[in-house]
Write a protein that holds these residues in place. Structure first.
Motif, PDB file in Angstrom:
ATOM      1  N   MET A   1      -4.036  20.080 -11.711  1.00 39.11           N
ATOM      2  CA  MET A   1      -3.793  20.440 -13.118  1.00 39.11           C
ATOM      3  C   MET A   1      -4.610  19.576 -14.062  1.00 39.11           C
ATOM      4  O   MET A   1      -4.717  18.372 -13.861  1.00 39.11           O
ATOM      5  CB  MET A   1      -2.304  20.214 -13.424  1.00 39.11           C
ATOM      6  N   ILE A   2      -5.146  20.212 -15.038  1.00 39.28           N
ATOM      7  CA  ILE A   2      -5.989  19.486 -15.999  1.00 39.28           C
ATOM      8  C   ILE A   2      -5.151  18.509 -16.849  1.00 39.28           C
ATOM      9  O   ILE A   2      -4.069  18.848 -17.314  1.00 39.28           O
ATOM     10  CB  ILE A   2      -6.756  20.485 -16.896  1.00 39.28           C
ATOM     11  N   ASN A   3      -5.647  17.288 -16.972  1.00 40.41           N
ATOM     12  CA  ASN A   3      -4.988  16.307 -17.836  1.00 40.41           C
ATOM     13  C   ASN A   3      -5.478  16.562 -19.263  1.00 40.41           C
ATOM     14  O   ASN A   3      -6.660  16.419 -19.558  1.00 40.41           O
ATOM     15  CB  ASN A   3      -5.377  14.904 -17.356  1.00 40.41           C
ATOM     16  N   PHE A  38      -7.579   5.338 -26.507  1.00 39.45           N
ATOM     17  CA  PHE A  38      -8.618   5.989 -25.686  1.00 39.45           C
ATOM     18  C   PHE A  38      -8.455   5.707 -24.193  1.00 39.45           C
ATOM     19  O   PHE A  38      -8.893   6.484 -23.355  1.00 39.45           O
ATOM     20  CB  PHE A  38     -10.022   5.629 -26.191  1.00 39.45           C
ATOM     21  N   LYS A  39      -7.782   4.602 -23.866  1.00 39.00           N
ATOM     22  CA  LYS A  39      -7.608   4.280 -22.449  1.00 39.00           C
ATOM     23  C   LYS A  39      -6.641   5.242 -21.753  1.00 39.00           C
ATOM     24  O   LYS A  39      -6.618   5.372 -20.545  1.00 39.00           O
ATOM     25  CB  LYS A  39      -7.117   2.836 -22.289  1.00 39.00           C
ATOM     26  N   LYS A  40      -5.804   5.909 -22.558  1.00 42.58           N
ATOM     27  CA  LYS A  40      -4.847   6.858 -21.979  1.00 42.58           C
ATOM     28  C   LYS A  40      -5.412   8.276 -21.937  1.00 42.58           C
ATOM     29  O   LYS A  40      -4.790   9.191 -21.414  1.00 42.58           O
ATOM     30  CB  LYS A  40      -3.557   6.867 -22.807  1.00 42.58           C
ATOM     31  N   ALA A  41      -6.589   8.469 -22.518  1.00 43.49           N
ATOM     32  CA  ALA A  41      -7.129   9.833 -22.641  1.00 43.49           C
ATOM     33  C   ALA A  41      -7.973  10.214 -21.436  1.00 43.49           C
ATOM     34  O   ALA A  41      -8.609   9.366 -20.804  1.00 43.49           O
ATOM     35  CB  ALA A  41      -7.976   9.919 -23.893  1.00 43.49           C
ATOM     36  N   ASN A  42      -7.987  11.515 -21.157  1.00 41.35           N
ATOM     37  CA  ASN A  42      -8.854  12.030 -20.110  1.00 41.35           C
ATOM     38  C   ASN A  42     -10.080  12.726 -20.703  1.00 41.35           C
ATOM     39  O   ASN A  42     -11.031  13.033 -20.007  1.00 41.35           O
ATOM     40  CB  ASN A  42      -8.076  13.010 -19.236  1.00 41.35           C
TER      41      ASN A  42
END
Ligand code: SF4
Length: 460
Positions: A1-3, A38-42
């Motif tokens: 599944m896409i994050n 940004f560290k939590k983003a995919n």
């Protein structure tokens, strides 16, 4: 599944902030979720600006910094959007191979589908085609909560082809947005509690709509031809549609600004008395080399007209120093023009070639950096004097202020703006951010007015 967690970083002007709000809206409607970390983003999107060399360098440095994220997780999608993407096109992939997506300002609708295609594969997509009619008119930008001011884009692109400017190449030809959608958005913003609207465009005075069919609020205005709406018509329709909101607009071009616009500003109390009117240089020789299509004399005539029709209107400006073939005489012409106008405020820059422009291809950047820096220093120092001169004229006055926030320097103070766009600070009292209040101005610096809140609200 896409994050689906995405992070968007913004560089450049108000137009870019407005574009980022459109991008967020497109993504959120497709189930993507914005994160501020940004560290939590995919998905990491950088919305870029190419107008000044400094912002370009900053962005390229930032892309380089993101390499470590890609090393940790190769599935992270990095997208470069906006003007730098449009200007660099494929070159940007050569500069840095961590990028998956390069999209110009007319391709934002494609972001969700392209992210899905890229996910888990190391595809790279580029789309920098210009569209003749993309204005994103049907998309309601996703704005941050609790804001007082909202940007509303009314037109995109520019046809003026100033020789130093990259905008016609990064944003394409002028496209005006349907006035129905503009007015609908302004009314929506009023219902949501916003207090101020800034109508945005690279050249707002060129706004032109041939669609017709404007029924609502039309009778209240004096517009004669319903089928052709120009900027003065639009400004009037917006002023009538949201009478309890402040309205500002940016940017005007001296070549295109009509006297009708000045009369509309005068007629409506809710249109702020401030005009940003870039001149770039005070020398006719440089104006001609810049292809500005107006002379120093035309500009002075327009300033005189503004002063006559709107005696209390503030005027701000953009100035570029050290353009190709700028001699000391030309520089002095700029200083003399500044002395004549006494701008309330200016954005002042050193000239540097922008790739793709006429000046880059055909003129020589022949003023040394040392001279450019010295001239800029002289321009800034003169502007400071004029800003102080303009602000000090307000001392003793009672002004109508919109409270915009808490002062960063002192949490016991509010800051807000008057109609002329001057920043005013004053001690916090029982009122709240978003209130329109009267302030007695007691003092000033060259950048700020200092006052005291009167226990009195005012209404537009
Ligand atoms: S008017 Fe000139 S400086 Fe302004 S955006 Fe258009 S081309 Fe650029």
């Amino acid at each position: 599944m896409i994050n689906k967690k995405y992070y968007i970083e913004n560089y450049g002007c108000q137009m870019n902030i407005s574009d980022s709000e459109i991008i967020c809206s497109i993504l959120d409607n497709e189930g993507f979720i914005k994160t501020e970390n940004f560290k939590k983003a995919n998905i990491i999107l950088i919305n870029t600006c190419s107008i000044r060399e400094k912002s370009e360098q900053k962005i390229l440095l930032r892309i380089n910094q993101l390499k470590f994220l890609k090393k940790k997780n190769n599935n992270i999608i990095i997208g470069i959007l906006g003007c730098l993407a449009q200007n660099f096109k494929k070159k940007i992939l050569k500069i840095n191979n961590i990028i998956n997506l390069v999209l110009g300002p007319d391709s934002y609708r494609e972001i969700p589908s392209l992210i899905r295609k890229i996910y888990n594969k190391s595809y790279k997509y580029i789309n920098t085609f210009f569209s003749k009619n993309e204005t994103y008119a049907d998309i309601l930008p996703k704005r941050d909560k609790n804001k007082i001011t909202a940007f509303v884009t009314i037109m995109r692109g520019c046809d003026n082809m100033c020789t130093f400017c990259v905008v016609p190449f990064t944003r394409g030809r002028e496209k005006s947005r349907d006035p129905h959608s503009i007015i609908k958005e302004c009314e929506f913003l009023f219902k949501k509690g916003y207090k101020e609207i800034i109508l945005l465009g690279q050249n707002v005075d060129s706004y032109l709509w041939y669609g017709g069919g404007l029924k609502k609020n039309f009778k209240k205005s004096k517009i004669k031809n319903e089928r052709i709406i120009n900027f003065s018509n639009l400004l009037e329709l917006v002023a009538i549609s949201v009478p309890f909101m402040r309205i500002r607009f940016c940017t005007s071009n001296p070549n295109d600004m009509s006297y009708k616009v000045l009369n509309i500003i005068k007629k409506y109390k809710n249109i702020c008395k401030h005009i940003h009117l870039p001149v770039q240089s005070g020398s006719n020789k440089i104006l001609s080399l810049m292809n500005r299509k107006h002379t120093r004399e035309d500009y002075i005539l327009l300033i005189n007209k503004i002063n006559k029709i709107l005696p209390n209107c503030s005027i701000s400006c953009d100035i570029i120093t050290g353009f190709c073939n700028e001699y000391e005489y030309d520089h002095n012409e700029t200083l003399n023009l500044m002395k004549l106008v006494k701008y309330n405020f200016s954005y002042m820059f050193i000239y540097s070639h922008r790739i793709g422009t006429y000046a880059y291809k055909h003129l020589i950047d022949n003023v040394s950096l040392e001279i450019k820096k010295r001239r800029l220093k002289e321009i800034i120092s003169l502007q400071r004097k004029h800003s102080y001169f303009r602000l000090s004229k307000s001392i003793g006055n009672i002004q109508e202020i919109l409270i915009e926030g808490i002062s960063k320097k002192n949490i016991n103070f509010f800051y807000g703006r008057n109609s002329k766009n001057d920043i005013v600070i004053f001690p916090k009292k029982k009122f709240k951010i978003g209130d329109f209040l009267k302030v007695k101005i007691n003092n000033c610096t060259s950048a700020t007015l200092i006052g005291d809140l009167l226990n009195e609200k005012y209404y537009l």
